[in-house]
Design a protein around this motif. Structure first.
Motif: not given
Length: 178
Positions: A145-157
């Motif tokens: 349900g998450l885009s690649s960019a969403d996953r990257d952003q969640i990982t950082v946060l």
């Protein structure tokens, strides 16, 4: 109204708090509540997935920790306890159960007679190598349900949050853990 047009159970709770206590800034509840709910849902999905292989999540964690330590897939009890992030008492019980299943062996360290070495058996190595591929595929499915960019952003946060809470991780130099 949310900015993305989506609504979840936490939105209902926040709305109730805003009615009950309009003077209270409940914005931290939006994050903590969602992290808590996501954690429970993911844990349940992972447990259900692993149950199809007759493996409990804690069993997979121990086996995967030994696998990622690299050949010969042996750690002393202290290293395994640290890398698997469980107490030595919990680890002893887990090793007992995995040993009965024939997935790990326990032996006295010949170099340090007070240390116990835990290793994957051939059966344990075969099982965890097979399971890790299914596990990663299941995790990928859970995040669809998450885009690649969403996953990257969640990982950082999430990394930033964990570090701010003091979780810099165990010293993994001896185990090869990530």
């Amino acid at each position: 109204m949310t900015t993305d047009g989506l609504h979840d159970g936490v939105d209902v709770i926040i709305s109730q708090w805003q009615t009950a206590r309009p003077d209270l800034d409940c914005s931290p509840m939006e994050i903590i509540g969602r992290l808590s709910r996501v954690s429970r849902l993911l844990e349940r999905a992972i447990r259900d997935h692993l149950s199809a292989y007759d493996i409990e999540p804690w069993e997979f964690d121990v086996l995967a920790t030994l696998l990622r330590s690299g050949p010969p897939h042996v750690l002393n009890a202290g290293e395994l306890s640290t890398a698997a992030m469980v107490s030595s008492a919990a680890l002893t019980n887990r090793i007992d159960r995995l040993e009965k299943k024939g997935l790990v062996d326990r032996a006295v360290d010949p170099a340090h007679r007070r240390r116990v070495l835990i290793s994957l058996t051939d059966q344990g190595l075969s099982l965890v190598n097979r399971l890790v591929e299914h596990h990663v595929a299941n995790e990928r499915r859970l995040l669809e349900g998450l885009s690649s960019a969403d996953r990257d952003q969640i990982t950082v946060l999430l990394r930033r949050l964990l570090v701010s809470l003091g979780d810099t991780g165990p010293d993994t130099s001896a185990t090869g853990a990530c």
